[in-house]
Design an enzyme around this catalytic site. Structure first.
Site, PDB file in Angstrom:
ATOM      1  N   SER A 132      55.070  -6.863  13.862  1.00 26.76           N
ATOM      2  CA  SER A 132      55.116  -6.572  15.291  1.00 26.76           C
ATOM      3  C   SER A 132      55.172  -7.844  16.112  1.00 26.76           C
ATOM      4  CB  SER A 132      53.898  -5.754  15.725  1.00 26.76           C
ATOM      5  OG  SER A 132      53.977  -5.533  17.123  1.00 26.76           O
ATOM      6  N   LYS A 187      51.325   0.213  11.015  1.00 29.54           N
ATOM      7  CA  LYS A 187      52.334  -0.242  11.994  1.00 29.54           C
ATOM      8  C   LYS A 187      52.851   0.938  12.812  1.00 29.54           C
ATOM      9  CE  LYS A 187      55.353  -2.888  14.132  1.00 29.54           C
ATOM     10  NZ  LYS A 187      56.536  -2.228  14.482  1.00 29.54           N
ATOM     11  N   HIS A 190      50.240   1.713  15.339  1.00 28.78           N
ATOM     12  CA  HIS A 190      50.331   0.621  16.328  1.00 28.78           C
ATOM     13  C   HIS A 190      51.412   0.968  17.345  1.00 28.78           C
ATOM     14  CE1 HIS A 190      52.663  -2.837  17.720  1.00 28.78           C
ATOM     15  NE2 HIS A 190      51.582  -3.590  17.655  1.00 28.78           N
ATOM     16  N   ASN A 191      52.567   1.423  16.862  1.00 33.50           N
ATOM     17  CA  ASN A 191      53.664   1.759  17.775  1.00 33.50           C
ATOM     18  C   ASN A 191      53.328   2.981  18.627  1.00 33.50           C
ATOM     19  OD1 ASN A 191      54.857  -0.294  16.322  1.00 33.50           O
ATOM     20  ND2 ASN A 191      56.832   0.720  16.147  1.00 33.50           N
ATOM     21  N   GLU A 194      51.202   1.795  21.303  1.00 33.08           N
ATOM     22  CA  GLU A 194      52.104   1.072  22.222  1.00 33.08           C
ATOM     23  C   GLU A 194      52.796   2.065  23.173  1.00 33.08           C
ATOM     24  OE1 GLU A 194      56.335  -0.866  21.211  1.00 33.08           O
ATOM     25  OE2 GLU A 194      54.704  -1.726  20.032  1.00 33.08           O
TER      26      GLU A 194
END
Length: 485
Positions: A132, A187, A190-191, A194
């Site tokens: 990232s 990940k 995480h997105n 986001e």
């Protein structure tokens, strides 16, 4: 090139090129390969211009693989899905037992687990590594989330520790995440977080602009000021930058000329699907996804705005007088409180998956490696790390004593902003969903008793009682019929 290189990288779109240059700049000679060979030459040329970096280009997979020191480590940065399988096939043909392939793309975690099995059948090691930080992060220091073979991680740990973003007091933004597809899964979440962050910031902007009538100049200075406090983060910083940039193709500011239609690649959708599969409430992340879907209906929204013109929605906004200074403070507090809920949902989703798969993921360590390099990097993550350090078994970030106090201090401002938005006809789905999540979670008793009674009435699903143990079924229909007669 006399001696073999330390590592190889295949797939030289912008992320691949930048990561290769970053690795070379940290002192590791690197071989690069791309199916379209012009990209190889372009990368080697950039390496020359950016400081004569030790990047060696190859136009065919065989000489590329043979140029790397054994045991060979190759990072792939290609589009997720079939292109990854194709690249593995091309490269593994020339690799030997004990060599290692690392997929640095946004891959679905189960694909990584399938490939790890297939590779081990060939005697090869495999890692799925979330990367990232976008183009800038890849070049100067990303946040890295490697999962899969621990042996493979150990081969490359020295490289990753230098290449990752470096945060004073907490070290390089990389750690071995865990087994299987855990790196990709982390990940993905995480997105999803986001998506939630970006949605909440866009709602703060909407309320300040539409209700508070702030100009782009004022928004620019508000977000810059916010970036000095508890909201200090990459996304707040770039938001402040965006409000300061004039249109180079016409009058005014560029942000006002950008079409209000949001694209997406799929990681947000996967996050919401996983939350549903694991029965984890993630309403803030789901609201951000729904908002992207609705933004895509631009033509329909243009027509709908005509249909409802007579509803007087525009007049509500024109007639409203608000105290700008107070509104700015309230919106900042609402944004922060909503953000806590979004991160709580993401962390709970990671924990639920970790339990299901036996990954033993360390939530505090994830917060630590997100403090630098990545898109959601924020000062706030230090608080999250400390919360999990204080109590690794913490059921929800909301009940950590420090976060609980911060929410209590901000909840009246949060409610004021959501009410103001509703009364002004401005939608704040992320802030509203976060508030509903908090209000449901903090209540000892919710109206689910009625839903369970309904389920038992029409489907004999049974129910439990608050005052005695066991499962119960009531002939609601017969009793109700008698009462009606």
């Amino acid at each position: 090139m006399a001696s073999p290189t330390r590592i190889g990288l295949a797939g030289l779109a912008v992320m691949g090129q930048n990561l290769a240059l970053n690795i070379a700049e940290k002192g590791f000679p690197i071989s690069v390969y791309n199916r379209t060979t012009s990209k190889v030459d372009e990368t080697v040329e950039r390496a020359k211009q950016e400081g004569d970096l030790p990047v060696y280009g190859f136009h065919d997979p065989e000489s590329f693989i043979h140029s790397i020191q054994k045991p060979r480590v190759v990072i792939m940065l290609v589009k997720a899905g079939p292109p990854v399988d194709q690249t593995i096939k091309t490269l593994s043909a020339y690799m030997e037992k004990g060599d290692c392939i690392i997929d640095g793309g946004n891959e679905w975690y189960e694909n990584t687990e399938r490939r790890e099995k297939e590779m081990s059948g060939l005697g090869l090691l495999y890692l799925g590594m979330g990367v990232s930080g976008g183009e800038e992060g890849a070049r100067n220091g990303p946040s890295l989330m490697p999962g899969g073979s621990f042996e493979a991680y150990k081969y490359i740990e020295d490289v990753l520790l230098k290449v990752a973003a470096q945060v004073p007091d907490s070290g390089p933004c990389v750690t071995y995440i865990g087994k299987g597809g855990s790196g990709n899964f982390v990940k993905m979440v995480h997105n999803g977080i986001e998506y939630g962050d970006m949605q909440l910031i866009s709602e703060a902007y909407d309320v300040l602009k539409s209700v508070g009538k702030l100009s782009n100049e004022e928004l620019h200075s508000v977000f810059r000021e916010w970036n000095n406090g508890e909201l200090l983060s990459f996304l707040i910083e770039i938001t402040a930058d965006i409000f300061g940039i004039k249109d180079d193709k016409g009058d005014g500011y560029l942000v006002d000329k950008v079409l209000d239609k949001t694209g997406m690649k799929g990681t947000g959708k996967w996050t919401v699907q996983q939350a549903a599969d694991l029965s984890v409430a993630a309403p803030t992340i789901a609201a951000s996804l729904d908002s992207r879907f609705l933004s895509g209906l631009k033509e329909e929204r243009v027509e709908a705005s005509k249909v409802f013109k007579s509803g007087g929605f525009d007049n509500i906004l024109t007639d409203q007088v608000v105290d700008k200074a107070k509104l700015i403070v309230n919106v900042r507090q609402a944004l922060y409180a909503s953000k806590i809920c979004s991160y709580a949902q993401g962390m709970n989703l990671i924990r639920a998956k970790s339990i299901e798969k036996g990954w033993d993921l360390k939530l505090g360590e994830l917060a630590r490696i997100w403090k630098g390099g990545c898109i959601i990097r924020a000062i706030f993550l230090d608080r999250i790390k400390k919360a999990y350090d204080r109590n690794p078994e913490l059921a929800n970030l909301l009940v950590d004593p420090e976060f609980a106090k911060e929410i209590i201090d901000r909840q009246s401002a949060w409610r004021r902003v959501v009410c103001l938005a509703i009364n002004s006809g401005i939608s704040t789905p992320g802030m509203s969903a976060s508030l509903a999540y908090f209000d449901t979670y903090r209540r000892e008793r919710v109206p689910a008793n009625l839903v369970q009674a309904q389920r038992d009435y029409f489907g004999a699903h049974t129910y439990e009682r608050v005052d005695m143990d066991g499962s119960f079924h009531t002939e609601w229909f017969k009793i109700a019929k008698k009462l009606k007669d």
